[in-house]
Motif scaffolding. Structure first.
Motif, PDB file in Angstrom:
ATOM      1  N   ASN A   1      -5.948  17.431  -8.342  1.00 14.23           N
ATOM      2  CA  ASN A   1      -5.487  18.158  -9.511  1.00 14.23           C
ATOM      3  C   ASN A   1      -4.870  19.457  -9.015  1.00 14.23           C
ATOM      4  O   ASN A   1      -5.538  20.270  -8.373  1.00 14.23           O
ATOM      5  N   GLN A   2      -3.595  19.684  -9.302  1.00 10.37           N
ATOM      6  CA  GLN A   2      -2.913  20.869  -8.777  1.00 10.37           C
ATOM      7  C   GLN A   2      -3.347  22.155  -9.458  1.00 10.37           C
ATOM      8  O   GLN A   2      -3.196  23.228  -8.891  1.00 10.37           O
ATOM      9  N   ALA A   3      -3.908  22.060 -10.647  1.00 10.16           N
ATOM     10  CA  ALA A   3      -4.335  23.261 -11.356  1.00 10.16           C
ATOM     11  C   ALA A   3      -5.618  23.847 -10.769  1.00 10.16           C
ATOM     12  O   ALA A   3      -5.732  25.057 -10.598  1.00 10.16           O
ATOM     13  N   ASN A   4      -6.592  22.981 -10.442  1.00  8.90           N
ATOM     14  CA  ASN A   4      -7.872  23.513  -9.968  1.00  8.90           C
ATOM     15  C   ASN A   4      -8.243  23.057  -8.546  1.00  8.90           C
ATOM     16  O   ASN A   4      -9.299  23.410  -8.045  1.00  8.90           O
ATOM     17  N   GLY A   5      -7.389  22.249  -7.923  1.00 13.12           N
ATOM     18  CA  GLY A   5      -7.633  21.821  -6.550  1.00 13.12           C
ATOM     19  C   GLY A   5      -8.697  20.738  -6.399  1.00 13.12           C
ATOM     20  O   GLY A   5      -9.040  20.352  -5.285  1.00 13.12           O
ATOM     21  N   MET A   6      -9.207  20.227  -7.504  1.00 12.40           N
ATOM     22  CA  MET A   6     -10.253  19.218  -7.450  1.00 12.40           C
ATOM     23  C   MET A   6      -9.674  17.870  -7.023  1.00 12.40           C
ATOM     24  O   MET A   6      -8.627  17.452  -7.506  1.00 12.40           O
ATOM     25  N   GLU A   7     -10.363  17.197  -6.085  1.00 14.57           N
ATOM     26  CA  GLU A   7      -9.920  15.889  -5.625  1.00 14.57           C
ATOM     27  C   GLU A   7     -10.778  14.796  -6.262  1.00 14.57           C
ATOM     28  O   GLU A   7     -11.982  14.963  -6.420  1.00 14.57           O
ATOM     29  N   MET A   8     -10.125  13.685  -6.617  1.00 11.58           N
ATOM     30  CA  MET A   8     -10.818  12.563  -7.246  1.00 11.58           C
ATOM     31  C   MET A   8     -10.354  11.266  -6.606  1.00 11.58           C
ATOM     32  O   MET A   8      -9.220  11.180  -6.142  1.00 11.58           O
ATOM     33  N   ASN A   9     -11.233  10.288  -6.597  1.00 16.03           N
ATOM     34  CA  ASN A   9     -10.910   8.955  -6.099  1.00 16.03           C
ATOM     35  C   ASN A   9     -11.053   7.970  -7.249  1.00 16.03           C
ATOM     36  O   ASN A   9     -12.088   7.950  -7.918  1.00 16.03           O
ATOM     37  N   TYR A  10     -10.030   7.173  -7.461  1.00 16.16           N
ATOM     38  CA  TYR A  10     -10.051   6.160  -8.504  1.00 16.16           C
ATOM     39  C   TYR A  10      -9.537   4.842  -7.952  1.00 16.16           C
ATOM     40  O   TYR A  10      -8.719   4.818  -7.043  1.00 16.16           O
ATOM     41  N   THR A  11      -9.999   3.765  -8.549  1.00 16.76           N
ATOM     42  CA  THR A  11      -9.439   2.446  -8.297  1.00 16.76           C
ATOM     43  C   THR A  11      -8.821   2.000  -9.605  1.00 16.76           C
ATOM     44  O   THR A  11      -9.476   2.043 -10.653  1.00 16.76           O
ATOM     45  N   LEU A  12      -7.551   1.602  -9.573  1.00 16.04           N
ATOM     46  CA  LEU A  12      -6.888   1.139 -10.784  1.00 16.04           C
ATOM     47  C   LEU A  12      -7.183  -0.340 -10.984  1.00 16.04           C
ATOM     48  O   LEU A  12      -6.960  -1.148 -10.089  1.00 16.04           O
ATOM     49  N   VAL A  13      -7.711  -0.677 -12.150  1.00 21.03           N
ATOM     50  CA  VAL A  13      -8.117  -2.049 -12.452  1.00 21.03           C
ATOM     51  C   VAL A  13      -7.604  -2.465 -13.830  1.00 21.03           C
ATOM     52  O   VAL A  13      -7.069  -1.648 -14.573  1.00 21.03           O
ATOM     53  N   ALA A  14      -7.793  -3.738 -14.155  1.00 19.76           N
ATOM     54  CA  ALA A  14      -7.448  -4.242 -15.491  1.00 19.76           C
ATOM     55  C   ALA A  14      -8.322  -3.534 -16.521  1.00 19.76           C
ATOM     56  O   ALA A  14      -9.423  -3.079 -16.213  1.00 19.76           O
TER      57      ALA A  14
ATOM     58  N   THR B   1       0.815  -1.227   0.000  1.00 13.91           N
ATOM     59  CA  THR B   1       0.000   0.000   0.000  1.00 13.91           C
ATOM     60  C   THR B   1       0.844   1.271   0.000  1.00 13.91           C
ATOM     61  O   THR B   1       0.306   2.356   0.041  1.00 13.91           O
ATOM     62  N   SER B   2       2.167   1.120  -0.050  1.00 17.26           N
ATOM     63  CA  SER B   2       3.001   2.328  -0.058  1.00 17.26           C
ATOM     64  C   SER B   2       3.121   2.915  -1.458  1.00 17.26           C
ATOM     65  O   SER B   2       3.512   4.065  -1.624  1.00 17.26           O
ATOM     66  N   LYS B   3       2.789   2.123  -2.491  1.00 15.84           N
ATOM     67  CA  LYS B   3       2.868   2.580  -3.878  1.00 15.84           C
ATOM     68  C   LYS B   3       1.555   2.288  -4.592  1.00 15.84           C
ATOM     69  O   LYS B   3       0.819   1.393  -4.209  1.00 15.84           O
ATOM     70  N   VAL B   4       1.309   3.039  -5.658  1.00 15.85           N
ATOM     71  CA  VAL B   4       0.119   2.811  -6.472  1.00 15.85           C
ATOM     72  C   VAL B   4       0.375   1.601  -7.361  1.00 15.85           C
ATOM     73  O   VAL B   4       1.339   1.560  -8.116  1.00 15.85           O
ATOM     74  N   LEU B   5      -0.502   0.590  -7.229  1.00 18.74           N
ATOM     75  CA  LEU B   5      -0.430  -0.630  -8.022  1.00 18.74           C
ATOM     76  C   LEU B   5      -1.825  -0.951  -8.555  1.00 18.74           C
ATOM     77  O   LEU B   5      -2.778  -0.232  -8.271  1.00 18.74           O
ATOM     78  N   VAL B   6      -1.930  -2.050  -9.293  1.00 18.46           N
ATOM     79  CA  VAL B   6      -3.249  -2.513  -9.730  1.00 18.46           C
ATOM     80  C   VAL B   6      -4.083  -2.763  -8.479  1.00 18.46           C
ATOM     81  O   VAL B   6      -3.587  -3.276  -7.489  1.00 18.46           O
ATOM     82  N   LEU B   7      -5.338  -2.383  -8.503  1.00 19.22           N
ATOM     83  CA  LEU B   7      -6.310  -2.497  -7.403  1.00 19.22           C
ATOM     84  C   LEU B   7      -6.116  -1.475  -6.292  1.00 19.22           C
ATOM     85  O   LEU B   7      -6.797  -1.539  -5.287  1.00 19.22           O
ATOM     86  N   SER B   8      -5.186  -0.541  -6.463  1.00 19.95           N
ATOM     87  CA  SER B   8      -5.040   0.517  -5.466  1.00 19.95           C
ATOM     88  C   SER B   8      -6.209   1.480  -5.591  1.00 19.95           C
ATOM     89  O   SER B   8      -6.642   1.819  -6.693  1.00 19.95           O
ATOM     90  N   LYS B   9      -6.707   1.923  -4.448  1.00 23.15           N
ATOM     91  CA  LYS B   9      -7.682   3.010  -4.419  1.00 23.15           C
ATOM     92  C   LYS B   9      -6.852   4.252  -4.145  1.00 23.15           C
ATOM     93  O   LYS B   9      -6.161   4.334  -3.140  1.00 23.15           O
ATOM     94  N   VAL B  10      -6.921   5.189  -5.068  1.00 25.15           N
ATOM     95  CA  VAL B  10      -6.054   6.361  -5.001  1.00 25.15           C
ATOM     96  C   VAL B  10      -6.890   7.624  -4.923  1.00 25.15           C
ATOM     97  O   VAL B  10      -7.817   7.814  -5.696  1.00 25.15           O
ATOM     98  N   LYS B  11      -6.525   8.488  -3.983  1.00 27.43           N
ATOM     99  CA  LYS B  11      -7.143   9.812  -3.897  1.00 27.43           C
ATOM    100  C   LYS B  11      -6.112  10.786  -4.432  1.00 27.43           C
ATOM    101  O   LYS B  11      -4.995  10.857  -3.916  1.00 27.43           O
ATOM    102  N   ILE B  12      -6.492  11.495  -5.496  1.00 33.40           N
ATOM    103  CA  ILE B  12      -5.557  12.432  -6.117  1.00 33.40           C
ATOM    104  C   ILE B  12      -6.162  13.834  -6.158  1.00 33.40           C
ATOM    105  O   ILE B  12      -7.375  13.999  -6.105  1.00 33.40           O
TER     106      ILE B  12
ATOM    107  N   ILE C   1      -2.685  11.880  -2.698  1.00 39.81           N
ATOM    108  CA  ILE C   1      -3.027  12.229  -1.321  1.00 39.81           C
ATOM    109  C   ILE C   1      -3.126  10.978  -0.459  1.00 39.81           C
ATOM    110  O   ILE C   1      -2.694  10.974   0.691  1.00 39.81           O
ATOM    111  N   GLU C   2      -3.693   9.927  -1.009  1.00 38.07           N
ATOM    112  CA  GLU C   2      -3.944   8.730  -0.203  1.00 38.07           C
ATOM    113  C   GLU C   2      -3.949   7.488  -1.086  1.00 38.07           C
ATOM    114  O   GLU C   2      -4.422   7.529  -2.226  1.00 38.07           O
ATOM    115  N   ILE C   3      -3.407   6.389  -0.571  1.00 43.92           N
ATOM    116  CA  ILE C   3      -3.431   5.099  -1.265  1.00 43.92           C
ATOM    117  C   ILE C   3      -4.003   4.079  -0.289  1.00 43.92           C
ATOM    118  O   ILE C   3      -3.564   3.988   0.854  1.00 43.92           O
ATOM    119  N   SER C   4      -4.979   3.316  -0.750  1.00 46.27           N
ATOM    120  CA  SER C   4      -5.565   2.275   0.103  1.00 46.27           C
ATOM    121  C   SER C   4      -5.934   1.072  -0.760  1.00 46.27           C
ATOM    122  O   SER C   4      -5.770   1.099  -1.969  1.00 46.27           O
TER     123      SER C   4
END
Length: 157
Positions: A96-109, A83-94, A153-156
């Motif tokens: 955007n530095q340009a507009n400050g918008m936060e998004m949550n994604y899960t990386l999948v196949a 969980t220290s790095k973004v990998l497949v199946l990571s839930k990532v909170k990112i 911001i966060e990886i889970s």
């Protein structure tokens, strides 16, 4: 050459269900359509027969591709992922530095990607840019209209 793809248990089950649907339901329907068209007479001038045979060919090709995909599919053991790095199946909170918008994604196949439910492919530009990054890192991602900087911001899991 085989392309190994990694899937969640849910994604693998979905693939197997689709293959079973094609084999157990669609294949007999195609055979039935051919039999009905054959019963209608002269096969040399029977467009319905030709269409049924072509549909069966396409169905068999789809079944073959799904079987190949399943043969090369690997189930991901989520408990073994770092969980220290973004990998497949990571839930990532990112963010955007340009507009400050936060998004949550899960990386999948790629085959499991669904933007509406927040699942993005590891092969997408954002997915590729986030892979291997840690919390606090800035991912500079090339998108069609330029570059976007995202802060992790966060990886889970």
């Amino acid at each position: 050459m085989s392309n190994v793809s990694y899937y969640t248990a849910e994604g693998l089950k979905k693939l197997r269900d689709e293959l079973n649907q094609l084999k157990d339901i669609e294949r007999p329907k195609a055979s039935q359509a051919i039999a009905e068209a054959r019963d209608k007479g002269d096969l040399s001038e029977n467009a319905e027969y030709d269409a049924a045979k072509e549909a069966q060919g396409l169905l068999e090709m789809k079944i073959s591709k799904l079987e190949e995909t399943l043969a090369n599919a690997r189930l991901i053991d989520e408990s073994q992922l770092d969980t220290s790095k973004v990998l497949v199946l990571s839930k990532v909170k990112i963010k955007n530095q340009a507009n400050g918008m936060e998004m949550n994604y899960t990386l999948v196949a790629e085959s499991e990607a669904d933007l509406a439910s927040g699942k993005i492919s590891v092969n997408s530009p954002i997915g590729k840019g986030l892979l291997g990054k840690s919390v606090g890192d800035i991912a500079e991602i090339q998108v069609p209209n330029g570059k976007i900087n995202f802060e992790i911001i966060e990886i889970s899991r």
